[in-house]
Write a protein that holds these residues in place. Structure first.
Motif, PDB file in Angstrom:
ATOM      1  N   GLY A   1       0.844  -1.184   0.000  1.00 53.30           N
ATOM      2  CA  GLY A   1       0.000   0.000   0.000  1.00 53.30           C
ATOM      3  C   GLY A   1       0.878   1.233   0.000  1.00 53.30           C
ATOM      4  N   ASP A   2       0.705   2.110   0.989  1.00 57.33           N
ATOM      5  CA  ASP A   2       1.519   3.324   1.109  1.00 57.33           C
ATOM      6  C   ASP A   2       2.814   3.100   1.874  1.00 57.33           C
ATOM      7  OD1 ASP A   2      -0.375   4.775  -0.273  1.00 57.33           O
ATOM      8  OD2 ASP A   2      -1.398   5.472   1.540  1.00 57.33           O
ATOM      9  N   LEU A   3       2.993   1.911   2.433  1.00 53.63           N
ATOM     10  CA  LEU A   3       4.172   1.600   3.227  1.00 53.63           C
ATOM     11  C   LEU A   3       5.302   1.097   2.334  1.00 53.63           C
ATOM     12  CD1 LEU A   3       5.266   1.421   6.141  1.00 53.63           C
ATOM     13  CD2 LEU A   3       4.377  -0.918   6.202  1.00 53.63           C
ATOM     14  N   ARG A   4       6.451   1.789   2.404  1.00 51.14           N
ATOM     15  CA  ARG A   4       7.638   1.391   1.641  1.00 51.14           C
ATOM     16  C   ARG A   4       8.642   0.768   2.595  1.00 51.14           C
ATOM     17  NH1 ARG A   4       9.074   6.746  -1.744  1.00 51.14           N
ATOM     18  NH2 ARG A   4      11.117   5.952  -1.215  1.00 51.14           N
ATOM     19  N   ILE A   5       9.042  -0.480   2.310  1.00 48.16           N
ATOM     20  CA  ILE A   5       9.952  -1.212   3.185  1.00 48.16           C
ATOM     21  C   ILE A   5      11.161  -1.671   2.380  1.00 48.16           C
ATOM     22  CG2 ILE A   5      10.233  -3.285   4.616  1.00 48.16           C
ATOM     23  CD1 ILE A   5       7.259  -3.116   5.252  1.00 48.16           C
ATOM     24  N   ALA A   6      12.350  -1.494   2.960  1.00 50.65           N
ATOM     25  CA  ALA A   6      13.567  -2.051   2.375  1.00 50.65           C
ATOM     26  C   ALA A   6      13.844  -3.375   3.076  1.00 50.65           C
ATOM     27  CB  ALA A   6      14.746  -1.103   2.563  1.00 50.65           C
ATOM     28  N   VAL A   7      13.862  -4.457   2.301  1.00 53.39           N
ATOM     29  CA  VAL A   7      14.188  -5.782   2.818  1.00 53.39           C
ATOM     30  C   VAL A   7      15.671  -6.009   2.542  1.00 53.39           C
ATOM     31  CG1 VAL A   7      13.717  -8.245   2.657  1.00 53.39           C
ATOM     32  CG2 VAL A   7      11.858  -6.606   2.326  1.00 53.39           C
ATOM     33  N   VAL A   8      16.421  -6.334   3.588  1.00 53.91           N
ATOM     34  CA  VAL A   8      17.874  -6.468   3.478  1.00 53.91           C
ATOM     35  C   VAL A   8      18.284  -7.860   3.945  1.00 53.91           C
ATOM     36  CG1 VAL A   8      20.104  -5.517   4.167  1.00 53.91           C
ATOM     37  CG2 VAL A   8      18.126  -3.998   3.943  1.00 53.91           C
ATOM     38  N   ARG A   9      19.164  -8.481   3.174  1.00 59.97           N
ATOM     39  CA  ARG A   9      19.680  -9.804   3.533  1.00 59.97           C
ATOM     40  C   ARG A   9      21.192  -9.726   3.724  1.00 59.97           C
ATOM     41  NH1 ARG A   9      18.988 -15.233  -0.180  1.00 59.97           N
ATOM     42  NH2 ARG A   9      20.049 -16.664   1.246  1.00 59.97           N
ATOM     43  N   ILE A  10      21.639 -10.192   4.883  1.00 61.16           N
ATOM     44  CA  ILE A  10      23.070 -10.292   5.165  1.00 61.16           C
ATOM     45  C   ILE A  10      23.312 -11.747   5.559  1.00 61.16           C
ATOM     46  CG2 ILE A  10      24.971  -9.536   6.635  1.00 61.16           C
ATOM     47  CD1 ILE A  10      23.582  -6.823   6.871  1.00 61.16           C
ATOM     48  N   GLY A  11      23.880 -12.519   4.660  1.00 61.19           N
ATOM     49  CA  GLY A  11      24.043 -13.950   4.897  1.00 61.19           C
ATOM     50  C   GLY A  11      22.676 -14.595   5.055  1.00 61.19           C
ATOM     51  N   ASP A  12      22.455 -15.245   6.194  1.00 56.68           N
ATOM     52  CA  ASP A  12      21.157 -15.852   6.491  1.00 56.68           C
ATOM     53  C   ASP A  12      20.295 -14.968   7.380  1.00 56.68           C
ATOM     54  OD1 ASP A  12      21.693 -18.145   4.997  1.00 56.68           O
ATOM     55  OD2 ASP A  12      22.666 -19.145   6.690  1.00 56.68           O
ATOM     56  N   GLU A  13      20.738 -13.744   7.641  1.00 55.78           N
ATOM     57  CA  GLU A  13      19.979 -12.817   8.474  1.00 55.78           C
ATOM     58  C   GLU A  13      19.184 -11.856   7.595  1.00 55.78           C
ATOM     59  OE1 GLU A  13      22.355 -10.919  11.482  1.00 55.78           O
ATOM     60  OE2 GLU A  13      23.570 -12.717  11.735  1.00 55.78           O
ATOM     61  N   TRP A  14      17.978 -11.544   8.034  1.00 59.08           N
ATOM     62  CA  TRP A  14      17.065 -10.686   7.287  1.00 59.08           C
ATOM     63  C   TRP A  14      16.660  -9.498   8.134  1.00 59.08           C
ATOM     64  CZ3 TRP A  14      15.485 -11.760   2.266  1.00 59.08           C
ATOM     65  CH2 TRP A  14      15.881 -12.997   1.769  1.00 59.08           C
ATOM     66  N   TYR A  15      16.504  -8.331   7.464  1.00 61.26           N
ATOM     67  CA  TYR A  15      16.125  -7.102   8.135  1.00 61.26           C
ATOM     68  C   TYR A  15      15.081  -6.380   7.293  1.00 61.26           C
ATOM     69  CZ  TYR A  15      20.533  -8.009  10.527  1.00 61.26           C
ATOM     70  OH  TYR A  15      21.549  -8.604  11.233  1.00 61.26           O
ATOM     71  N   ALA A  16      14.237  -5.612   7.980  1.00 58.53           N
ATOM     72  CA  ALA A  16      13.269  -4.754   7.293  1.00 58.53           C
ATOM     73  C   ALA A  16      13.297  -3.388   7.950  1.00 58.53           C
ATOM     74  CB  ALA A  16      11.867  -5.352   7.369  1.00 58.53           C
ATOM     75  N   ILE A  17      13.458  -2.364   7.130  1.00 59.12           N
ATOM     76  CA  ILE A  17      13.545  -0.986   7.607  1.00 59.12           C
ATOM     77  C   ILE A  17      12.726  -0.117   6.652  1.00 59.12           C
ATOM     78  CG2 ILE A  17      15.690  -0.584   6.303  1.00 59.12           C
ATOM     79  CD1 ILE A  17      16.607   1.242   8.649  1.00 59.12           C
TER      80      ILE A  17
ATOM     81  N   LYS B   1      16.731  11.676  12.287  1.00 54.66           N
ATOM     82  CA  LYS B   1      15.572  10.930  12.789  1.00 54.66           C
ATOM     83  C   LYS B   1      15.687   9.465  12.365  1.00 54.66           C
ATOM     84  CE  LYS B   1      12.564  14.932  12.414  1.00 54.66           C
ATOM     85  NZ  LYS B   1      11.454  15.529  11.670  1.00 54.66           N
ATOM     86  N   PRO B   2      15.226   8.541  13.221  1.00 55.36           N
ATOM     87  CA  PRO B   2      15.310   7.124  12.885  1.00 55.36           C
ATOM     88  C   PRO B   2      14.259   6.696  11.862  1.00 55.36           C
ATOM     89  CG  PRO B   2      14.217   7.385  14.991  1.00 55.36           C
ATOM     90  CD  PRO B   2      14.680   8.761  14.561  1.00 55.36           C
ATOM     91  N   GLU B   3      14.537   5.593  11.227  1.00 58.27           N
ATOM     92  CA  GLU B   3      13.590   4.908  10.352  1.00 58.27           C
ATOM     93  C   GLU B   3      12.938   3.790  11.159  1.00 58.27           C
ATOM     94  OE1 GLU B   3      12.296   4.618   7.120  1.00 58.27           O
ATOM     95  OE2 GLU B   3      12.977   6.687   7.059  1.00 58.27           O
ATOM     96  N   PRO B   4      11.679   3.465  10.888  1.00 56.81           N
ATOM     97  CA  PRO B   4      11.085   2.323  11.594  1.00 56.81           C
ATOM     98  C   PRO B   4      11.708   1.012  11.118  1.00 56.81           C
ATOM     99  CG  PRO B   4       9.580   3.154   9.927  1.00 56.81           C
ATOM    100  CD  PRO B   4      10.741   4.101   9.968  1.00 56.81           C
ATOM    101  N   VAL B   5      11.848   0.075  12.032  1.00 52.57           N
ATOM    102  CA  VAL B   5      12.294  -1.273  11.680  1.00 52.57           C
ATOM    103  C   VAL B   5      11.153  -2.229  11.987  1.00 52.57           C
ATOM    104  CG1 VAL B   5      14.769  -0.864  11.935  1.00 52.57           C
ATOM    105  CG2 VAL B   5      13.435  -1.583  13.916  1.00 52.57           C
TER     106      VAL B   5
END
Length: 104
Positions: A23-39, A85-89
């Motif tokens: 929808g209106d939410l933009r998320i960056a999905v990040v992969r480092i090895g087998d670890e996953w992050y969303a910011i 300012k921080p980004e939401p995770v």
């Protein structure tokens, strides 16, 4: 709390980021090895997509390509100016080959 599918584990190579819109939410999905992050994908300094920036695997950060602000993939806090300012995770879950995000 809502759980949404963002992408497949095959859509994001290790050391890279990918933008996903819910929808209106933009998320960056990040992969480092087998670890996953969303910011959140929008730099808090200007309206720039973080997923287009460089992933710093050693510090678990993503860098805005426009002005160089780095954001922690763990906390969302910026570690360098000009962003202040921080980004939401977001919490991610892996279910088989699906990458899922937990939304408040």
């Amino acid at each position: 709390m809502t759980v949404e599918r963002l992408c497949s584990i095959h859509d994001v190579a290790p050391g890279e980021a990918r933008r996903v819109d819910l929808g209106d939410l933009r998320i960056a999905v990040v992969r480092i090895g087998d670890e996953w992050y969303a910011i959140g994908d929008t730099c808090t300094h200007q309206n720039i997509s973080l997923s287009e920036g460089e992933v710093h695997e050693d510090t678990r950060e993503i860098e805005c390509w426009k002005h160089g602000s780095c954001f922690s993939l763990v906390t969302g806090e910026p570690s360098s100016l000009p962003a202040t300012k921080p980004e939401p995770v977001y919490e991610l879950r892996i279910d088989g080959e699906d990458v899922l995000v937990v939304l408040p």
